[in-house]
Design a protein around this motif. Sequence first.
Motif, PDB file in Angstrom:
ATOM      1  N   ASP A  20      17.449  43.582 -16.441  1.00 26.11           N
ATOM      2  CA  ASP A  20      16.547  44.714 -16.208  1.00 26.11           C
ATOM      3  C   ASP A  20      15.220  44.253 -15.623  1.00 26.11           C
ATOM      4  O   ASP A  20      14.701  44.846 -14.680  1.00 26.11           O
ATOM      5  CB  ASP A  20      16.286  45.437 -17.528  1.00 26.11           C
ATOM      6  N   SER A  21      14.661  43.190 -16.161  1.00 23.79           N
ATOM      7  CA  SER A  21      13.344  42.712 -15.731  1.00 23.79           C
ATOM      8  C   SER A  21      13.111  41.371 -16.412  1.00 23.79           C
ATOM      9  O   SER A  21      13.737  41.064 -17.429  1.00 23.79           O
ATOM     10  CB  SER A  21      12.242  43.706 -16.123  1.00 23.79           C
ATOM     11  N   PRO A  30      20.590  46.882 -11.986  1.00 28.50           N
ATOM     12  CA  PRO A  30      20.302  48.199 -11.384  1.00 28.50           C
ATOM     13  C   PRO A  30      20.327  48.124  -9.863  1.00 28.50           C
ATOM     14  O   PRO A  30      19.786  47.185  -9.272  1.00 28.50           O
ATOM     15  CB  PRO A  30      18.896  48.531 -11.905  1.00 28.50           C
ATOM     16  N   ARG A  31      20.944  49.128  -9.253  1.00 29.11           N
ATOM     17  CA  ARG A  31      21.076  49.094  -7.787  1.00 29.11           C
ATOM     18  C   ARG A  31      19.710  49.237  -7.110  1.00 29.11           C
ATOM     19  O   ARG A  31      19.563  48.851  -5.955  1.00 29.11           O
ATOM     20  CB  ARG A  31      22.071  50.148  -7.310  1.00 29.11           C
ATOM     21  N   ASP A  32      18.713  49.781  -7.843  1.00 29.25           N
ATOM     22  CA  ASP A  32      17.364  49.875  -7.273  1.00 29.25           C
ATOM     23  C   ASP A  32      16.559  48.598  -7.464  1.00 29.25           C
ATOM     24  O   ASP A  32      15.392  48.535  -7.080  1.00 29.25           O
ATOM     25  CB  ASP A  32      16.605  51.041  -7.922  1.00 29.25           C
ATOM     26  N   GLY A  33      17.162  47.621  -8.101  1.00 34.90           N
ATOM     27  CA  GLY A  33      16.468  46.362  -8.250  1.00 34.90           C
ATOM     28  C   GLY A  33      15.763  46.206  -9.586  1.00 34.90           C
ATOM     29  O   GLY A  33      15.805  47.107 -10.436  1.00 34.90           O
ATOM     30  N   ILE A  34      15.126  45.070  -9.763  1.00 32.26           N
ATOM     31  CA  ILE A  34      14.498  44.736 -11.045  1.00 32.26           C
ATOM     32  C   ILE A  34      13.052  44.292 -10.840  1.00 32.26           C
ATOM     33  O   ILE A  34      12.657  43.932  -9.741  1.00 32.26           O
ATOM     34  CB  ILE A  34      15.283  43.622 -11.774  1.00 32.26           C
ATOM     35  N   THR A  60      14.947  41.450 -20.194  1.00 30.70           N
ATOM     36  CA  THR A  60      14.092  42.618 -20.029  1.00 30.70           C
ATOM     37  C   THR A  60      12.717  42.328 -20.605  1.00 30.70           C
ATOM     38  O   THR A  60      12.585  41.612 -21.606  1.00 30.70           O
ATOM     39  CB  THR A  60      14.692  43.875 -20.689  1.00 30.70           C
ATOM     40  N   THR A  61      11.710  42.878 -19.956  1.00 28.78           N
ATOM     41  CA  THR A  61      10.347  42.799 -20.488  1.00 28.78           C
ATOM     42  C   THR A  61       9.919  44.159 -21.014  1.00 28.78           C
ATOM     43  O   THR A  61       8.775  44.334 -21.413  1.00 28.78           O
ATOM     44  CB  THR A  61       9.363  42.356 -19.386  1.00 28.78           C
ATOM     45  N   ASP A  62      10.843  45.096 -20.995  1.00 30.57           N
ATOM     46  CA  ASP A  62      10.551  46.486 -21.365  1.00 30.57           C
ATOM     47  C   ASP A  62      11.009  46.711 -22.809  1.00 30.57           C
ATOM     48  O   ASP A  62      12.192  46.566 -23.133  1.00 30.57           O
ATOM     49  CB  ASP A  62      11.332  47.385 -20.386  1.00 30.57           C
ATOM     50  N   ASP A  63      10.044  47.045 -23.668  1.00 30.75           N
ATOM     51  CA  ASP A  63      10.381  47.210 -25.087  1.00 30.75           C
ATOM     52  C   ASP A  63      11.452  48.262 -25.307  1.00 30.75           C
ATOM     53  O   ASP A  63      12.288  48.138 -26.207  1.00 30.75           O
ATOM     54  CB  ASP A  63       9.132  47.611 -25.887  1.00 30.75           C
ATOM     55  N   GLU A  64      11.391  49.316 -24.486  1.00 30.22           N
ATOM     56  CA  GLU A  64      12.364  50.388 -24.682  1.00 30.22           C
ATOM     57  C   GLU A  64      13.785  49.930 -24.337  1.00 30.22           C
ATOM     58  O   GLU A  64      14.733  50.212 -25.072  1.00 30.22           O
ATOM     59  CB  GLU A  64      11.970  51.578 -23.807  1.00 30.22           C
ATOM     60  N   VAL A  65      13.887  49.216 -23.234  1.00 33.29           N
ATOM     61  CA  VAL A  65      15.209  48.696 -22.843  1.00 33.29           C
ATOM     62  C   VAL A  65      15.691  47.687 -23.880  1.00 33.29           C
ATOM     63  O   VAL A  65      16.846  47.718 -24.319  1.00 33.29           O
ATOM     64  CB  VAL A  65      15.148  48.058 -21.437  1.00 33.29           C
ATOM     65  N   GLU A  66      14.798  46.816 -24.295  1.00 31.72           N
ATOM     66  CA  GLU A  66      15.179  45.830 -25.317  1.00 31.72           C
ATOM     67  C   GLU A  66      15.677  46.525 -26.579  1.00 31.72           C
ATOM     68  O   GLU A  66      16.705  46.145 -27.149  1.00 31.72           O
ATOM     69  CB  GLU A  66      13.982  44.933 -25.638  1.00 31.72           C
ATOM     70  N   GLY A  67      14.949  47.561 -26.987  1.00 33.13           N
ATOM     71  CA  GLY A  67      15.361  48.305 -28.178  1.00 33.13           C
ATOM     72  C   GLY A  67      16.726  48.951 -27.997  1.00 33.13           C
ATOM     73  O   GLY A  67      17.559  48.941 -28.911  1.00 33.13           O
TER      74      GLY A  67
END
Lengths: 564, 564
Positions: free
Chosen positions: B325-326, B358-362, B493-500
């Motif tokens: 994701d990131s 993701p097809r839109d990139g990271i 991922t650096t995104d807390d929501e995605v990590e969660g």
Amino acid sequence: MATAELTAHELIAKHRPTLDQALEAIRTRAYWSPHPEHPKAYGENGSLDMAAGKAAFDALLGTRLDLGQPGTDGFVGGEVSPYGIELGVEYPHADIDELLPAMRSGMRAWRDAGAEIRAVVCVEILKRISDRTHEFAHAVMHTSGQAFMMAFQAGGPHAQDRGLEAVAYAYVEQVRTPDTAEWTKPQGKRDPLALNKQFTPVPRGIAMVVGCNTFPTWNGYPGLFASLATGNAVLVKPHPRAVLPLALTVQVARQVLAEAGFDANLVALAAERPGEGIAKTLATRPEIRIIDYTGSTSFGDWLESNARQAQVYTEKAGVNSVLVDSTDDYKGMLSNLAFSLSLYSGQMCTTPQNLLVPRDGIRTDEGPKTYDEVVTDLARAVDGLLGDDARANALLGAIVNPDVKSRLEAAAGLGEVALASREIANPEFPDAVVRTPVIVKLDGAKPDDEAAYMSECFGPVSFAVAVDSASDAVELLRRTVREKGAMTVGAYTTDDEVEGAVQEVCLEEAAQLSLNLTGGVYVNQTAAFSDFHGSGGNPAANSALCDGAFVANRFRVVEVRREA
Amino acid sequence: MATAELTAHELIAKHRPTLDQALEAIRTRAYWSPHPEHPKAYGENGSLDMAAGKAAFDALLGTRLDLGQPGTDGFVGGEVSPYGIELGVEYPHADIDELLPAMRSGMRAWRDAGAEIRAVVCVEILKRISDRTHEFAHAVMHTSGQAFMMAFQAGGPHAQDRGLEAVAYAYVEQVRTPDTAEWTKPQGKRDPLALNKQFTPVPRGIAMVVGCNTFPTWNGYPGLFASLATGNAVLVKPHPRAVLPLALTVQVARQVLAEAGFDANLVALAAERPGEGIAKTLATRPEIRIIDYTGSTSFGDWLESNARQAQVYTEKAGVNSVLVDSTDDYKGMLSNLAFSLSLYSGQMCTTPQNLLVPRDGIRTDEGPKTYDEVVTDLARAVDGLLGDDARANALLGAIVNPDVKSRLEAAAGLGEVALASREIANPEFPDAVVRTPVIVKLDGAKPDDEAAYMSECFGPVSFAVAVDSASDAVELLRRTVREKGAMTVGAYTTDDEVEGAVQEVCLEEAAQLSLNLTGGVYVNQTAAFSDFHGSGGNPAANSALCDGAFVANRFRVVEVRREA
């Protein structure tokens, strides 16, 4: 949990000492119980005394027990007490397509609460049940047919003990792995590798408890509390003739869960319409991941073969034997055996069925006794024990269902009757079917007799099986346990060699052995926190109450690791 | 044990400290290992150094490994190393009607020895294996196709760690119940009831370990030592292409058992003739009460359905995903992933297969990266890692069998190839089939692509699956784990929501998660005593290495109680 009526802090403060004592008891296996056995011990600190318990039970009769479950599509009932009373209690019938998803929705919060909170919530449920022990006693009595005192003790404190034991095992199993770990691996001159790890016990899903007719609470609580304490939701499918004790249990559990800030639907009841056979439908649903079952071998085998998506814990039929070789307390042996055969009309999975007696007789402190003398003396001991109708009623209880009565009646035709079954009148409940045990003589050497003594004849039926010798008895014991399974084995012997041989058979075939019981402990009774109920290693049951194996696979541990 | 060369006292004195350290390690899950990872750590105190280990392996080639097993009715062999060498080692073929009873005959003494003696005998077996790690390394290399260093570490110390971990779990599980208990129950004014109780862990019977081709020791040791330490006899059925490492293991175990005064036949080998399929025959024998299996889902499912007399522990196929994701360390992520995809040519049950991008990139520390850029950069990272042939050979090892090669070749036809597989020459072993990984682009929204990414493609094949968004990736991850199972999950991922969200999926579907690995720890590697291998809660495996559930049902506890 902020808005909960019962906070985590309060529950831990209140129940952690009980949990710690239970943990110590399962480690030492010394005697312990927090649940009083004496009826008069109740009535203070919020518990119902005898009169209040009876009144509470009476108030339930003819009512609708609406548990407030999602997906309720009607009400079912129709329990008739083995003592003749129509209970008239109605229970919710569930649309399982609505109920099962509702049960799942509270599981995340229950999982996230952690093992300790789950444990103390379970202890609170048991405490509330304990306070209503007198009320439950009547509910168990009027569904199982147990006499009041047995319904009170086995259905009350002893069942609660088994539930608490399961909570203790479940708790300790989950905390064997720490919540977090720091892992640092040296790399010589380079920087060490370092990870932070989190470990979370996660539930399997919805657990189903399939209750039995004879011990709805005692056999139901271990699975119920083991599954709930490990984070699963629990659907209780009671026996259609023994709904009330488990419906009350579900009601209490739902109340406590809600008060503690959890979803009440984590515990639900699945009562069924006559002939609906809902257990079979539920057992193969993908949501059902754990099943606890007590009952017939045929349905137990079906569950093990077909409910492949679930962990299946079964207690099935078995053939319990007592080997009678010699004794230095002949009277004590006879009275102990007479009690074991009579208690609850032999309607226990632990009641001895086959008494293996050498045809040449046995050695006793009263001199040698022939096979016939032993059988006659045992018959006399049973007669003596049950000679007084009041005492007989208090010991025997009522025949739980017509199948048991039919088997009892048929048993007299299987061989020579050494002790005939008698009808006992119950003045308080004239419709109760009360019967004394039958003892039938069989010959271990006759192939025709084998069909009888090598099958479980559940109920007040025992076979005095004549064998050639103690070693013949040992071999028959081995074959019986291996082929048919056994919840209990008893033996009376003063001969070290025979004792060693019996013990070796029990170790090799995984059966629980009681040796030379002549006093106030009986082969058919086990005490939670100390005795194992079954071994899980012979065909009578695939699990034991209660051990690590009974709880360890009800949850899994998920690890999340990150670089430190 | 009086005449034994190794006395119980000596073994306890020598190995109890190691056992205690292992017990502490599984409790804290901090880093620990008694088995050195560095090849140069061997050569003293009786262990073979590099040259001696190589010489010992060379001396085995072309010989007959006669284990002295009862019922040997011939010899079989025919292993050909993935590196091209014919091993020419012959192993005993067993008449199982003679071997199985012989294996049972020593079980009583093994049971009576108790949990501690069994544990230290197991530790002695592992110690002797450890001393021969260099020899085992070649045996693992020339059966699995692992490169030497990996064969040395994963086949040596890491496998030994997993074996010791199982011994520790088995030991602690057996001693949770005391050997004896005194139980005294107050009876008011009457004398208390008092019982003396003995508790004995008893084995289930003969356990079978069905070895795999790729990790004969690493995947074989947990079941072998868990069963042996709990009192069972163990029959080792190796993969026909990976017999030698397990035959040597059996040889060592038999030697140690005999020296310790036990029956060597408690551990035996069941090598088979080509196409004999002996596992299926053995799996349903009544003597076989435990099965540990690593391999295909089809045979694993067959075992679970058919070996109903046994406890069956299976590790089967799964589909491992890494969600991308990131990251705040783009280079670290790429190099970490490149290593994971390359190690042992992806022939690990833990190798990532599906990279969900993701097809839109990271988002990265180097700015946004498109899907194409991520895939191209990863391909470049793999190329860079494997650019030098010597390093490529040291990382990739050899393709273990023609099936893997065929799958690799077919994979290029499944979609757009982002990184083509290359042949690497191995100057030392010209016949070795060495291949770099292929990365194929697939589209998560295309039903045609789903058949590819939703099946395990075991070997050096990865799919860069384009997804609509991080939350689409999370849902695909959930579906993949639920339907196909997974031994590992990775996420960047650096995104807390995605990590969660990823973490929640892993908790709900019971998958082991590695987050943001950018350094020297890889998603496909787990460390004994700390990391769980698999969860036992999704379709990839019904058990985890190693936890209480892995050992608790390999034995039962038999209680003998007497009046005090």
